[in-house]
Design an enzyme around this catalytic site. Structure first.
Site, PDB file in Angstrom:
ATOM      1  N   HIS A   1      -7.665   3.001   3.530  1.00 21.30           N
ATOM      2  CA  HIS A   1      -7.538   3.786   4.766  1.00 21.30           C
ATOM      3  C   HIS A   1      -8.887   3.957   5.473  1.00 21.30           C
ATOM      4  CE1 HIS A   1      -3.596   4.935   3.299  1.00 21.30           C
ATOM      5  NE2 HIS A   1      -3.368   5.648   4.381  1.00 21.30           N
TER       6      HIS A   1
ATOM      7  N   GLU B   1      -3.892   9.234   8.424  1.00 20.23           N
ATOM      8  CA  GLU B   1      -2.429   9.152   8.613  1.00 20.23           C
ATOM      9  C   GLU B   1      -1.999   9.988   9.826  1.00 20.23           C
ATOM     10  OE1 GLU B   1       0.315   7.930   6.193  1.00 20.23           O
ATOM     11  OE2 GLU B   1      -1.192   6.589   5.368  1.00 20.23           O
TER      12      GLU B   1
ATOM     13  N   CYS C   1     -11.221   2.863  -0.475  1.00 15.27           N
ATOM     14  CA  CYS C   1      -9.857   3.250  -0.107  1.00 15.27           C
ATOM     15  C   CYS C   1      -9.533   2.468   1.153  1.00 15.27           C
ATOM     16  CB  CYS C   1      -9.779   4.749   0.170  1.00 15.27           C
ATOM     17  SG  CYS C   1      -8.182   5.246   0.866  1.00 15.27           S
TER      18      CYS C   1
ATOM     19  N   ASP D   1       0.870  -1.197   0.000  1.00 17.06           N
ATOM     20  CA  ASP D   1       0.000   0.000   0.000  1.00 17.06           C
ATOM     21  C   ASP D   1       0.896   1.234   0.000  1.00 17.06           C
ATOM     22  OD1 ASP D   1      -2.466   1.522   0.234  1.00 17.06           O
ATOM     23  OD2 ASP D   1      -1.904   1.926   2.296  1.00 17.06           O
ATOM     24  N   SER D   2       0.297   2.364  -0.369  1.00 11.13           N
ATOM     25  CA  SER D   2       1.039   3.618  -0.341  1.00 11.13           C
ATOM     26  C   SER D   2       1.456   3.973   1.090  1.00 11.13           C
ATOM     27  CB  SER D   2       0.163   4.733  -0.899  1.00 11.13           C
ATOM     28  OG  SER D   2      -0.994   4.863  -0.095  1.00 11.13           O
TER      29      SER D   2
ATOM     30  N   CYS E   1      -4.344  -1.477  -2.098  1.00 14.91           N
ATOM     31  CA  CYS E   1      -4.512  -0.037  -2.274  1.00 14.91           C
ATOM     32  C   CYS E   1      -5.407   0.151  -3.497  1.00 14.91           C
ATOM     33  CB  CYS E   1      -3.134   0.572  -2.511  1.00 14.91           C
ATOM     34  SG  CYS E   1      -3.170   2.318  -2.939  1.00 14.91           S
TER      35      CYS E   1
HETATM   36  N1  DGL Z   1      -4.935   3.404   0.690  1.00 10.56           N
HETATM   37  C1  DGL Z   1      -4.988   3.951  -0.625  1.00 10.56           C
HETATM   38  C2  DGL Z   1      -6.214   3.453  -1.373  1.00 10.56           C
HETATM   39  O1  DGL Z   1      -6.780   2.428  -1.039  1.00 10.56           O
HETATM   40  C3  DGL Z   1      -4.938   5.440  -0.779  1.00 10.56           C
HETATM   41  C4  DGL Z   1      -4.043   6.232   0.083  1.00 10.56           C
HETATM   42  C5  DGL Z   1      -3.290   7.271  -0.675  1.00 10.56           C
HETATM   43  O2  DGL Z   1      -3.884   8.239  -1.187  1.00 10.56           O
HETATM   44  O3  DGL Z   1      -2.083   7.082  -0.763  1.00 10.56           O
HETATM   45  O4  DGL Z   1      -6.627   4.067  -2.328  1.00 10.56           O
END
Ligand code: DGL
Length: 275
Positions: free
Chosen positions: A196, A160, A194, A12-13, A75
């Site tokens: 997150h 975050e 997403c 993931d990012s 992600c």
């Molecule tokens: N967790 C990432 C997703 O599922 C996005 C987070 C980011 O913008 O880096 O899209």
């Protein structure tokens, strides 16, 4: 770096993919997993197609070089912008026996089973929404479903930075949900597109009418991975099973360990890596 293990790679990012890993650990505890968070270059959600593709490919190659045979892009942004190109263009050259899977398709499959009104909402990053991946994938499987999207550019930074319970955080959560429901009041199912966002689930529920289903992406992706391994015994035998987990971040190790513990509800040790 060669870890001499055929762990399943989870990328993931940043921290979001840990919400997916969490479900992998419940569903497939015997497997080894390597988690890689590109925290130094997160968020990906506001970056261009080319940049997300380039960063994601670097991460996949890194996980392959650590011994992973199978990598999950945990992600949505990377799945939306990089997965297809990596699968179709890069994998045949890098190693046609290795596999990279994403999180969008399994989530989409679930949509048709849950919606009764056939009106579905997607909450995601700017990148995921702009890519139109969810409406396109849903259209392929369920052409009669109407999809409305809302991008929530503040939500990843709120997670975050652990600021989502503040007044400012609540303002953005409430506003994006109201925007989505205003676009189509018939929506009865929402995909948290997403990785997150599951951390915001409690806050999101506060602003959602009870009649709306939220799709639990982690559980769905975990079930789908389990099913994939059953259907692909040639891959399943290549995945090592010692119940081990390793964590890598491209940013500070101490803050990764602290924040990641919140996602996984348990302490962990991480190592730094450059991509
Ligand atoms: N967790 C990432 C997703 O599922 C996005 C987070 C980011 O913008 O880096 O899209």
């Amino acid at each position: 770096m060669n870890i001499h293990k055929q762990a399943i790679g989870v990328f993931d990012s940043g921290y979001g993919g840990l919400s997916i890993l969490n479900e992998f650990l419940k569903e497939l505890p015997e497997y080894d997993f390597i988690y890689l968070g590109d925290n130094a270059r997160s968020p990906y959600g506001t970056r261009s197609y080319d940049v997300v593709y380039e960063y994601t490919l670097q991460a996949v190659e890194q996980l392959f070089s650590m011994g992973c045979e199978l990598v999950i892009l945990a992600c949505n942004t990377a799945s939306a912008k990089a997965l297809r190109t990596i699968q179709q263009r890069d994998l045949p050259k890098i190693n046609p026996n290795k596999r990279v899977l994403g999180v969008i398709r399994p989530s989409v499959e679930e949509v048709g089973l849950l919606t009764k009104t056939k009106h579905v909402g997607v909450l995601g990053t700017v990148g995921t929404v702009r890519s139109n991946s969810y409406p396109l994938e849903i259209e392929k499987l369920y052409p009669d479903i109407k999809v409305l999207q809302e991008s929530c550019p503040m939500w990843v930074p709120l997670v975050e930075n652990n600021e989502f319970k503040t007044e400012g955080g609540q303002y953005f959560i409430k506003k994006n949900i109201a925007n989505l429901l205003q676009k189509d009041p018939k929506i009865d199912t929402i995909i948290l597109g997403c990785t997150h966002y599951p951390l915001l689930q409690e806050e999101i529920q506060k602003y959602l009418p009870n009649r709306i289903n939220l799709i639990p992406q982690g559980e769905i992706v975990a079930k789908s991975l389990k099913d994939y391994l059953k259907r692909h015994p040639e891959m399943e035998v290549r995945c090592s099973k010692n119940g081990e987990r390793e964590f890598f971040t491209t940013e500070f190790v101490d803050s990764f360990e602290e924040k990641a513990a919140r996602f996984l509800n348990s302490e962990l040790k991480a190592r730094h890596i450059n991509l």
